[in-house]
Structure formats: C-alpha cells, structure tokens
Design a protein around this motif. Structure first.
Motif, PDB file in Angstrom:
ATOM      1  N   GLU A   1      48.035 -38.338  11.909  1.00 56.57           N
ATOM      2  CA  GLU A   1      46.994 -39.320  12.218  1.00 56.57           C
ATOM      3  C   GLU A   1      47.135 -39.679  13.686  1.00 56.57           C
ATOM      4  OE1 GLU A   1      49.489 -40.323   9.955  1.00 56.57           O
ATOM      5  OE2 GLU A   1      48.569 -39.573   8.114  1.00 56.57           O
ATOM      6  N   TRP A   2      46.011 -39.684  14.391  1.00 57.10           N
ATOM      7  CA  TRP A   2      46.014 -39.868  15.834  1.00 57.10           C
ATOM      8  C   TRP A   2      45.155 -41.061  16.242  1.00 57.10           C
ATOM      9  CZ3 TRP A   2      48.741 -36.485  19.131  1.00 57.10           C
ATOM     10  CH2 TRP A   2      49.289 -35.347  18.514  1.00 57.10           C
ATOM     11  N   VAL A   3      45.586 -41.734  17.290  1.00 57.26           N
ATOM     12  CA  VAL A   3      44.804 -42.825  17.877  1.00 57.26           C
ATOM     13  C   VAL A   3      44.739 -42.599  19.380  1.00 57.26           C
ATOM     14  CG1 VAL A   3      45.269 -44.568  16.108  1.00 57.26           C
ATOM     15  CG2 VAL A   3      46.890 -44.246  17.970  1.00 57.26           C
ATOM     16  N   GLN A   4      43.650 -43.032  19.985  1.00 57.74           N
ATOM     17  CA  GLN A   4      43.485 -42.851  21.424  1.00 57.74           C
ATOM     18  C   GLN A   4      44.161 -43.983  22.179  1.00 57.74           C
ATOM     19  OE1 GLN A   4      39.454 -42.322  22.775  1.00 57.74           O
ATOM     20  NE2 GLN A   4      40.120 -41.439  24.716  1.00 57.74           N
ATOM     21  N   VAL A   5      44.971 -43.632  23.167  1.00 61.81           N
ATOM     22  CA  VAL A   5      45.669 -44.613  23.989  1.00 61.81           C
ATOM     23  C   VAL A   5      44.758 -45.064  25.133  1.00 61.81           C
ATOM     24  CG1 VAL A   5      47.703 -45.076  25.406  1.00 61.81           C
ATOM     25  CG2 VAL A   5      47.885 -43.579  23.394  1.00 61.81           C
ATOM     26  N   TYR A   6      44.186 -44.114  25.828  1.00 62.11           N
ATOM     27  CA  TYR A   6      43.205 -44.417  26.868  1.00 62.11           C
ATOM     28  C   TYR A   6      42.331 -43.190  27.080  1.00 62.11           C
ATOM     29  CZ  TYR A   6      46.583 -42.046  29.968  1.00 62.11           C
ATOM     30  OH  TYR A   6      47.449 -41.157  30.531  1.00 62.11           O
ATOM     31  N   GLY A   7      41.230 -43.384  27.789  1.00 62.23           N
ATOM     32  CA  GLY A   7      40.316 -42.293  28.080  1.00 62.23           C
ATOM     33  C   GLY A   7      39.059 -42.799  28.756  1.00 62.23           C
ATOM     34  N   ASN A   8      38.564 -41.988  29.705  1.00 61.88           N
ATOM     35  CA  ASN A   8      37.319 -42.306  30.396  1.00 61.88           C
ATOM     36  C   ASN A   8      37.352 -43.687  31.052  1.00 61.88           C
ATOM     37  OD1 ASN A   8      34.821 -41.431  31.248  1.00 61.88           O
ATOM     38  ND2 ASN A   8      33.737 -42.310  29.496  1.00 61.88           N
ATOM     39  N   GLY A   9      38.528 -44.063  31.568  1.00 58.03           N
ATOM     40  CA  GLY A   9      38.648 -45.322  32.274  1.00 58.03           C
ATOM     41  C   GLY A   9      38.914 -46.527  31.400  1.00 58.03           C
ATOM     42  N   ARG A  10      38.960 -46.355  30.085  1.00 58.36           N
ATOM     43  CA  ARG A  10      39.191 -47.477  29.167  1.00 58.36           C
ATOM     44  C   ARG A  10      40.589 -47.375  28.548  1.00 58.36           C
ATOM     45  NH1 ARG A  10      33.641 -46.373  28.018  1.00 58.36           N
ATOM     46  NH2 ARG A  10      32.313 -48.196  28.410  1.00 58.36           N
ATOM     47  N   VAL A  11      41.232 -48.521  28.398  1.00 67.88           N
ATOM     48  CA  VAL A  11      42.563 -48.576  27.786  1.00 67.88           C
ATOM     49  C   VAL A  11      42.424 -49.221  26.414  1.00 67.88           C
ATOM     50  CG1 VAL A  11      44.914 -49.446  28.005  1.00 67.88           C
ATOM     51  CG2 VAL A  11      43.640 -48.778  30.047  1.00 67.88           C
ATOM     52  N   TYR A  12      42.879 -48.514  25.384  1.00 73.62           N
ATOM     53  CA  TYR A  12      42.769 -49.005  24.011  1.00 73.62           C
ATOM     54  C   TYR A  12      44.102 -49.512  23.473  1.00 73.62           C
ATOM     55  CZ  TYR A  12      38.484 -46.287  24.436  1.00 73.62           C
ATOM     56  OH  TYR A  12      37.286 -45.777  24.882  1.00 73.62           O
ATOM     57  N   LEU A  13      45.189 -48.881  23.898  1.00 76.88           N
ATOM     58  CA  LEU A  13      46.527 -49.274  23.449  1.00 76.88           C
ATOM     59  C   LEU A  13      47.390 -49.588  24.656  1.00 76.88           C
ATOM     60  CD1 LEU A  13      47.297 -46.523  20.750  1.00 76.88           C
ATOM     61  CD2 LEU A  13      46.144 -48.717  20.426  1.00 76.88           C
ATOM     62  N   GLU A  14      48.257 -50.584  24.494  1.00 76.47           N
ATOM     63  CA  GLU A  14      49.188 -50.959  25.551  1.00 76.47           C
ATOM     64  C   GLU A  14      50.602 -50.633  25.096  1.00 76.47           C
ATOM     65  OE1 GLU A  14      49.986 -54.854  28.379  1.00 76.47           O
ATOM     66  OE2 GLU A  14      49.257 -55.145  26.344  1.00 76.47           O
TER      67      GLU A  14
END
Length: 262
Positions: free
Chosen positions: A109-122
């Motif tokens: 199972e995968w989650v996005q940490v960041y991408g396209n200039g946006r940060v989702y996980l710290e």
C-alpha cells in the motif's frame, strides 16, 4: 530509494488516499463497502520504503506555503510504502542482510509524500507514542462549551460536526502523543473521529476515568478486602453456633444430636 523504518504525519487538511502502487495513476484502495482506505490530517504512518522520482507532470502548482515552482519539491514526486513486517524481514547470509524475493514482490500500500509542488506528508524526526487498548479507556468530557470531534488527530483537521458535551463519556481505543507535545489525541471507538485531551489553549477537556471513580469512590482492592472480612465473620458465627450446640451438657442437646442420626 530509501529503506528502513520511516515515520510520517499527514499534513494535507483533506487527508490522503492509499494506492496500489507508487504513482498517482495507480488506483486507490477500497474496502468491501466501497470506502477508500485513507489517512486523515494529523495521523501518523510508518513506511518501509520511500521512492523519489522525476515527475512527468509539468503543471505549475502551489503548495500550502505558496511556493509553487519555487518549491524544492517541484518537478519531483515521492511515494512511501506502508510498513509491513512481511516486507522488511531480512535473511542474514554471511553477514549481509538479504530480503527474500517474495517480500520484494509482495503487493503493498502506497501513499504520496509530495508531488507537483505539494507536500502531503511530513517526515517525523522522532517516533510518536501510540497506545492501543482493545477493551478501551473511558474518558469524560469536562469542557462546558463542548468538544468538537475532528476527522484526524490535528487541530488543522476538518471537524465532523459532532460535539461531546460536558458530562458525556466516550470509549477510546487509541491514544497518540506526538513527540514533544503534552496531552494525547484520542480516537473514538465508534470511528467517528478524534478529540484531544487538552484544548487549544492547554486546558484539560477530556479526563480518563480512574478505578476509584468506577468503584463509587473506593478502590477495588479495599472493597475486596471488606467482602473477605464479612465472609470470614459469617463463617465464624456459624462455627460458633455448631460448637455451642455440641457442648451443651443438657439432655436437650443430646436429644438434638440423636434426632440428627435417626
């Protein structure tokens, strides 16, 4: 690619969905009830692998800090694989740790940490304290104005619309204390959301029930001791009566004993 035990906290206010693979094109995971497997804002998760790669998307985006193309994350995307024991078991061969092929190829199972200039996980420098209790803790709400239930363990998380009023009690099956913070976030057993032990200004708003309050103001051990003493007193009274009848020197006592054996 990074391997190990890496902790993250969800930064996105809307939470984040879990996917079948390390790509935004990978499908999101759903349960049998067609509900998305997701983490809400403020929740902690543990990863065993982190993949960082060049992003194929050149769209200009603005993250929560308003950096947009100036963000150090722009042009890259990063995904983290949720930690599973079967994924990280290693085999020691001549001093070198190898992971079996089946663990490398196992679906994750995968989650996005960041991408396209946006940060989702710290990423967390220190591991949070996480406690779980199958039989649950019971907490009392003590804030007169009520306690708003949130979707995740963070004041930035959205409110659910549910409010715990003063005097109400709630069953808690998980307590999470971020490193360096006072008070814990409490997950409601019924899955309706999270509340904090303390208000935003530091005052106590949720208080755990103690054994003393559950036993009507007296500790359970004292009540057990009193019950034992009462039972011993009753037993001694019965024995005293039996011996009193047996020691009667009168014919009445003798006749009583004879009648018992007839």
């Amino acid at each position: 690619i990074r391997n190990g035990s890496i902790w993250y906290r969800v930064k996105s206010k809307r939470g984040i969905k879990v996917r079948h693979g390390p790509s935004r094109r990978a499908s999101s995971i759903k349960n049998e009830g067609e509900e998305y497997f997701r983490f809400e804002c403020g929740e902690f998760l543990r990863a065993s692998e982190v993949h960082t790669m060049r992003s194929d998307d050149d769209d200009v985006a603005t993250n929560a800090d308003g950096q947009g193309v100036n963000s150090p994350y722009h042009g890259f995307e990063c995904f983290a694989k949720l930690y599973r024991n079967s994924h990280v078991r290693a085999v020691d061969t001549e001093g070198i740790d190898y992971r079996p092929l089946n663990s490398l190829a196992a679906p994750g199972e995968w989650v996005q940490v960041y991408g396209n200039g946006r940060v989702y996980l710290e990423e967390c420098a220190d591991q949070p304290k996480i406690e779980r209790h199958r039989q649950c803790w019971r907490y009392n709400a003590v804030n007169d104005v009520g306690i708003h239930v949130r979707k995740g363990p963070s004041y930035l998380s959205e409110m659910t619309g549910m409010v715990l009023r003063a005097g109400e009690n709630a069953l808690i099956n998980e307590r999470v204390t971020p490193h360096g913070e006072t008070g814990a976030w409490l997950r409601l057993k019924d899955g309706s959301g999270w509340v904090h032990e303390k208000g935003e200004t530091g005052e106590s708003v949720m208080i755990a029930q103690s054994l003393r309050s559950r036993s009507g103001g007296r500790p359970a051990k004292i009540r057990l001791g009193e019950d034992r003493q009462a039972n011993e007193a009753a037993y001694n009274t019965i024995i005293a009566r039996l011996f009193h009848e047996h020691d009667e020197g009168s014919e009445v006592g003798l006749h009583r004993q004879q009648r018992q054996y007839r």
